[in-house]
Scaffold this motif. Structure first.
Motif, PDB file in Angstrom:
ATOM      1  N   MET A 155       0.841  -1.198   0.000  1.00 20.69           N
ATOM      2  CA  MET A 155       0.000   0.000   0.000  1.00 20.69           C
ATOM      3  C   MET A 155       0.880   1.253   0.000  1.00 20.69           C
ATOM      4  O   MET A 155       1.816   1.359   0.807  1.00 20.69           O
ATOM      5  CB  MET A 155      -0.923   0.017   1.221  1.00 20.69           C
ATOM      6  N   ARG A 156       0.582   2.157  -0.913  1.00 25.84           N
ATOM      7  CA  ARG A 156       1.329   3.408  -0.983  1.00 25.84           C
ATOM      8  C   ARG A 156       0.583   4.489  -0.201  1.00 25.84           C
ATOM      9  O   ARG A 156      -0.567   4.789  -0.487  1.00 25.84           O
ATOM     10  CB  ARG A 156       1.540   3.819  -2.441  1.00 25.84           C
ATOM     11  N   TRP A 157       1.252   5.038   0.803  1.00 33.18           N
ATOM     12  CA  TRP A 157       0.720   6.138   1.606  1.00 33.18           C
ATOM     13  C   TRP A 157       1.447   7.411   1.193  1.00 33.18           C
ATOM     14  O   TRP A 157       2.667   7.422   1.042  1.00 33.18           O
ATOM     15  CB  TRP A 157       0.923   5.865   3.094  1.00 33.18           C
ATOM     16  N   TYR A 158       0.701   8.481   1.055  1.00 30.27           N
ATOM     17  CA  TYR A 158       1.222   9.706   0.459  1.00 30.27           C
ATOM     18  C   TYR A 158       1.479  10.788   1.512  1.00 30.27           C
ATOM     19  O   TYR A 158       0.803  10.863   2.551  1.00 30.27           O
ATOM     20  CB  TYR A 158       0.240  10.226  -0.592  1.00 30.27           C
ATOM     21  N   LEU A 159       2.465  11.627   1.196  1.00 32.34           N
ATOM     22  CA  LEU A 159       2.781  12.791   2.009  1.00 32.34           C
ATOM     23  C   LEU A 159       2.114  14.008   1.373  1.00 32.34           C
ATOM     24  O   LEU A 159       2.183  14.196   0.155  1.00 32.34           O
ATOM     25  CB  LEU A 159       4.297  12.998   2.086  1.00 32.34           C
ATOM     26  N   ASP A 160       1.505  14.825   2.194  1.00 24.94           N
ATOM     27  CA  ASP A 160       0.784  15.998   1.700  1.00 24.94           C
ATOM     28  C   ASP A 160       1.348  17.245   2.376  1.00 24.94           C
ATOM     29  O   ASP A 160       1.177  17.451   3.584  1.00 24.94           O
ATOM     30  CB  ASP A 160      -0.708  15.853   2.002  1.00 24.94           C
ATOM     31  N   SER A 165       0.436  20.248   2.058  1.00 29.33           N
ATOM     32  CA  SER A 165      -0.554  21.284   2.378  1.00 29.33           C
ATOM     33  C   SER A 165      -1.018  21.223   3.826  1.00 29.33           C
ATOM     34  O   SER A 165      -1.331  22.248   4.431  1.00 29.33           O
ATOM     35  CB  SER A 165      -1.758  21.169   1.442  1.00 29.33           C
ATOM     36  N   ASP A 166      -1.058  20.019   4.396  1.00 29.17           N
ATOM     37  CA  ASP A 166      -1.522  19.892   5.779  1.00 29.17           C
ATOM     38  C   ASP A 166      -0.724  18.854   6.573  1.00 29.17           C
ATOM     39  O   ASP A 166      -1.178  18.387   7.616  1.00 29.17           O
ATOM     40  CB  ASP A 166      -3.011  19.541   5.817  1.00 29.17           C
ATOM     41  N   THR A 167       0.478  18.486   6.088  1.00 27.03           N
ATOM     42  CA  THR A 167       1.374  17.479   6.704  1.00 27.03           C
ATOM     43  C   THR A 167       0.628  16.202   7.046  1.00 27.03           C
ATOM     44  O   THR A 167       0.834  15.602   8.094  1.00 27.03           O
ATOM     45  CB  THR A 167       2.083  18.046   7.959  1.00 27.03           C
ATOM     46  N   ARG A 168      -0.212  15.764   6.116  1.00 20.01           N
ATOM     47  CA  ARG A 168      -0.988  14.537   6.317  1.00 20.01           C
ATOM     48  C   ARG A 168      -0.250  13.354   5.703  1.00 20.01           C
ATOM     49  O   ARG A 168       0.384  13.464   4.655  1.00 20.01           O
ATOM     50  CB  ARG A 168      -2.365  14.699   5.682  1.00 20.01           C
ATOM     51  N   PHE A 169      -0.351  12.204   6.371  1.00 17.52           N
ATOM     52  CA  PHE A 169       0.219  10.939   5.906  1.00 17.52           C
ATOM     53  C   PHE A 169      -0.954   9.992   5.738  1.00 17.52           C
ATOM     54  O   PHE A 169      -1.579   9.586   6.730  1.00 17.52           O
ATOM     55  CB  PHE A 169       1.231  10.432   6.931  1.00 17.52           C
ATOM     56  N   ALA A 170      -1.301   9.652   4.482  1.00 17.71           N
ATOM     57  CA  ALA A 170      -2.564   8.942   4.254  1.00 17.71           C
ATOM     58  C   ALA A 170      -2.489   8.102   2.983  1.00 17.71           C
ATOM     59  O   ALA A 170      -1.648   8.341   2.111  1.00 17.71           O
ATOM     60  CB  ALA A 170      -3.704   9.950   4.135  1.00 17.71           C
ATOM     61  N   PRO A 171      -3.393   7.105   2.845  1.00 10.16           N
ATOM     62  CA  PRO A 171      -3.391   6.260   1.644  1.00 10.16           C
ATOM     63  C   PRO A 171      -4.004   6.923   0.417  1.00 10.16           C
ATOM     64  O   PRO A 171      -3.905   6.374  -0.683  1.00 10.16           O
ATOM     65  CB  PRO A 171      -4.219   5.044   2.079  1.00 10.16           C
ATOM     66  N   SER A 177      -0.672  10.561  10.319  1.00  6.14           N
ATOM     67  CA  SER A 177      -1.898   9.935   9.833  1.00  6.14           C
ATOM     68  C   SER A 177      -3.067  10.258  10.759  1.00  6.14           C
ATOM     69  O   SER A 177      -2.875  10.681  11.910  1.00  6.14           O
ATOM     70  CB  SER A 177      -1.716   8.412   9.753  1.00  6.14           C
ATOM     71  N   ALA A 178      -4.260  10.024  10.283  1.00 11.19           N
ATOM     72  CA  ALA A 178      -5.431  10.027  11.164  1.00 11.19           C
ATOM     73  C   ALA A 178      -5.350   8.798  12.064  1.00 11.19           C
ATOM     74  O   ALA A 178      -4.641   7.830  11.757  1.00 11.19           O
ATOM     75  CB  ALA A 178      -6.705   9.989  10.318  1.00 11.19           C
ATOM     76  N   PRO A 179      -6.055   8.792  13.196  1.00 10.73           N
ATOM     77  CA  PRO A 179      -6.079   7.578  14.021  1.00 10.73           C
ATOM     78  C   PRO A 179      -6.564   6.391  13.185  1.00 10.73           C
ATOM     79  O   PRO A 179      -7.547   6.500  12.441  1.00 10.73           O
ATOM     80  CB  PRO A 179      -7.074   7.921  15.130  1.00 10.73           C
ATOM     81  N   LEU A 180      -5.849   5.261  13.276  1.00 14.71           N
ATOM     82  CA  LEU A 180      -6.231   4.096  12.481  1.00 14.71           C
ATOM     83  C   LEU A 180      -7.584   3.562  12.947  1.00 14.71           C
ATOM     84  O   LEU A 180      -7.818   3.396  14.154  1.00 14.71           O
ATOM     85  CB  LEU A 180      -5.156   3.014  12.584  1.00 14.71           C
ATOM     86  N   LEU A 201       5.916   3.183   0.582  1.00 18.46           N
ATOM     87  CA  LEU A 201       5.325   1.882   0.260  1.00 18.46           C
ATOM     88  C   LEU A 201       5.350   1.026   1.519  1.00 18.46           C
ATOM     89  O   LEU A 201       6.424   0.681   2.032  1.00 18.46           O
ATOM     90  CB  LEU A 201       6.110   1.213  -0.864  1.00 18.46           C
ATOM     91  N   LEU A 202       4.158   0.697   2.030  1.00 19.72           N
ATOM     92  CA  LEU A 202       4.020  -0.035   3.285  1.00 19.72           C
ATOM     93  C   LEU A 202       3.612  -1.481   3.026  1.00 19.72           C
ATOM     94  O   LEU A 202       2.717  -1.737   2.209  1.00 19.72           O
ATOM     95  CB  LEU A 202       2.974   0.622   4.182  1.00 19.72           C
ATOM     96  N   PRO A 203       4.213  -2.445   3.747  1.00 21.60           N
ATOM     97  CA  PRO A 203       3.815  -3.855   3.621  1.00 21.60           C
ATOM     98  C   PRO A 203       2.719  -4.205   4.631  1.00 21.60           C
ATOM     99  O   PRO A 203       2.990  -4.581   5.769  1.00 21.60           O
ATOM    100  CB  PRO A 203       5.118  -4.591   3.945  1.00 21.60           C
TER     101      PRO A 203
END
Length: 590
Positions: free
Chosen positions: A372-377, A379-385, A407-410, A581-583
């Motif tokens: 799964m690829r998680w992206y860096l943003d 604009s708001d320092t978000r870490f998300a899929p 990230s948001a809380p899982l 890229l997360l396993p």
């Protein structure tokens, strides 16, 4: 002062102690005439038995309990089982206890490497000469009348790293190896992480010099024989310096992966003996990558992987570790497969916030992995899929703490186990940049969650490093989840121009509870743990526990150039898919 000639002409002594037939200072002559010294422990009255051998620079006579007392005491406090069934008078740092193996029908042979302990000669650590000597000792041991022709190698860290290289040399009596947390590529895993010089040598080498042959009366005494552990020759500091290669100076003189390093990078196509490769999730910097590479890339038809946690020496001595070692060697050194026949190809201690859970697997990386690829943003320092809606950019300085994406809380429990990588689009105001990436985790209260690591009490989930001018990839070895860089040339940046970096992040395992957050840091310097510190937890380690242990990257000769002190810009979104890229391992169905 006793002359070297007197030592080489002295005779080994054999006696029976604690139910073992022990020969002290056994001579093994090398091809150039240098005589290495070994201690041999074997069963009394046995005809021929397999040999468990070690070859290394830590001086075979030093007592674990004395030379590394804090580590020994902390280990026994948590695992008192380690001291059971033994007098513990023969315990030695990062080596197995003969009293645990000799009654089990093995001989244990401890060889002081050239220039260390009781072995004279010029000390050249991690070198082709050491491997040549190592193989000569294997051939010597396998041909002795007390050996059944089978030699196995066992030991931690330094004693493990050279096992890969010795196996690739294919000595005929070598029948199996257990490299327990040892590097297999000295450039990428020890000297230069991502092309950035690691200063581990700077703190580690002085300790080895204290165990050099010729320390004599300045060295510790053997707890059983009373002999000095550094030989019975006492040389001056100038004489000692003349008898060792300045490894730090050599490494600093070779910043690229050139012919200097080729002899200490394992040719896995030639590693054909049965192997049990044991790695540590918290071994970021030395005790992890090499064992995973060794397992996946070795040509052996009988190869097994085990991965655990805690300090890098602990499970080597626990019942858990001893059981693995004995069953493996019984199979491949004694020809008794009864205890190993059902051993899974891969055995993982999967890491949770508060425990480890043992799990059998068939391969590495796990075939069921959902990449799964998680992206860096920016604009708001978000870490998300999900990808950012638009392009953005953030600047940081190498002197600061860099950028943190959260990230948001899982929503549900999530397991991340395997190799991972980052794809970052960066530009710099200068012609180069050192990039440090770190995966961390925070609990619902916002506190950082760190883990007991191999050599640091507060390790993050995973770390990676890359010097931007070393961004060229090896097209043969690289995979999306594990990019491998050539490190054989410098490709300077054009100031202000955006480039894509594929960054290898050393593997990890964590089951993240629901409600926890993942963080991804992009920095210009080493990670530093930010949470509360427990002094008792710190005392388990020989190096300061600040997140990286001794594996820091702060050599001023390597990083003081103005090219490494520019403003770095991270670009995200739009055409810049900066991401990780997360396993992710699917949750098992009930």
């Amino acid at each position: 002062m006793t002359s070297p000639t007197q030592i080489l002409d002295s005779h080994p002594r054999t006696e029976v102690r604690d139910g073992m037939l022990i020969t002290w200072q056994l001579p093994i002559r090398m091809d150039d005439g240098v005589v290495l010294r070994a201690d041999l422990f074997r069963p009394v009255g046995a005809a021929q038995v397999p040999v468990i051998m070690s070859y290394g620079c830590y001086a075979k006579g030093q007592a674990f309990q004395e030379a590394y007392a804090p580590q020994w005491n902390a280990m026994l406090e948590e695992f008192p089982e380690i001291a059971e069934g033994s007098t513990n008078r023969y315990q030695c740092w990062e080596l197995t206890d003969p009293e645990q193996w000799v009654p089990h029908g093995y001989a244990v042979l401890r060889v002081d490497s050239r220039g260390a302990g009781w072995s004279p000669g010029v000390q050249d650590l991690w070198s082709a000469r050491e491997i040549q000597d190592y193989c000569a000792c294997i051939e010597w041991a396998g041909s002795q009348d007390w050996c059944n022709g089978s030699v196995g190698l066992l030991g931690i860290s330094y004693y493990a790293a050279n096992q890969w290289l010795a196996a690739a040399a294919q000595p005929r009596y070598l029948k199996a190896i257990i490299p327990w947390e040892g590097a297999s590529d000295c450039y990428r895993e020890l000297y230069h992480h991502g092309g950035i010089r690691c200063t581990f040598l700077d703190s580690w080498l002085p300790r080895q010099e204290a165990m050099q042959y010729g320390q004599g009366e300045r060295s510790r005494r053997h707890p059983v024989t009373g002999e000095p552990c550094g030989g019975d020759v006492t040389l001056s500091e100038a004489e000692l310096a003349a008898q060792r290669v300045d490894k730090r100076a050599e490494v600093k003189a070779h910043p690229l992966l050139d012919d200097y390093y080729r002899p200490v990078i394992t040719d896995f196509d030639r590693v054909e003996v049965p192997l049990l490769s044991s790695a540590n999730w918290g071994g970021q910097g030395l005790h992890l990558r090499g064992n995973l590479e060794g397992f996946t890339r070795s040509a052996s038809a009988h190869k097994y992987l085990e991965v655990h946690g805690l300090e890098h020496w602990t499970h080597f001595y626990t019942r858990y570790g001893m059981d693995l070692q004995k069953r493996f060697f019984d199979c491949y050194l004694k020809g008794d497969p009864s205890g190993w026949a059902r051993q899974p190809r891969v055995q993982l201690q999967v890491r949770h916030v508060d425990r480890f859970e043992l799990r059998a697997e068939n391969e590495w990386p796990l075939a069921r992995t959902q990449w799964m690829r998680w992206y860096l943003d920016a604009s708001d320092t978000r870490f998300a899929p999900d990808q950012p809606r638009g392009a953005g950019a953030l600047r940081f300085s190498p002197e600061g703490d860099g950028l943190t994406f959260v990230s948001a809380p899982l929503a549900q429990r999530t397991e991340i186990t395997g190799p991972l990588s980052a794809r970052l689009h960066i530009s710099s105001s200068t012609r180069d940049a050192d990039i440090f990436v770190v995966l961390t985790m925070r609990d619902p209260d916002g506190s950082e969650v760190a883990f007991r690591g191999a050599m640091d009490a507060y390790t993050p989930l995973a770390q990676g490093w890359l010097r931007a001018s070393h961004r060229g990839l090896d097209p043969v070895l690289s995979r999306p989840e594990r990019p491998v860089h050539r490190h054989d040339r410098v490709e300077p940046l054009t100031p202000g121009e955006v480039v894509a970096l594929e960054i290898e992040i050393w593997p990890t395992s964590i089951v993240v509870p629901a409600g926890y957050r993942l963080e991804f840091q992009v920095r210009g310097r080493d990670y530093v743990y930010s949470g509360p510190v427990d002094p008792q937890r710190n005392a388990r380690h020989r190096y300061p526990s600040k997140g990286c242990g001794p594996f820091r990257h702060d050599d001023p000769d390597d990083r003081s150039h103005p090219d490494f002190n520019g403003v770095i810009t991270l670009h995200t979104g739009g055409q810049f898919d900066s991401s990780v890229l997360l396993p992710v391992i699917p949750v098992a169905m009930p």
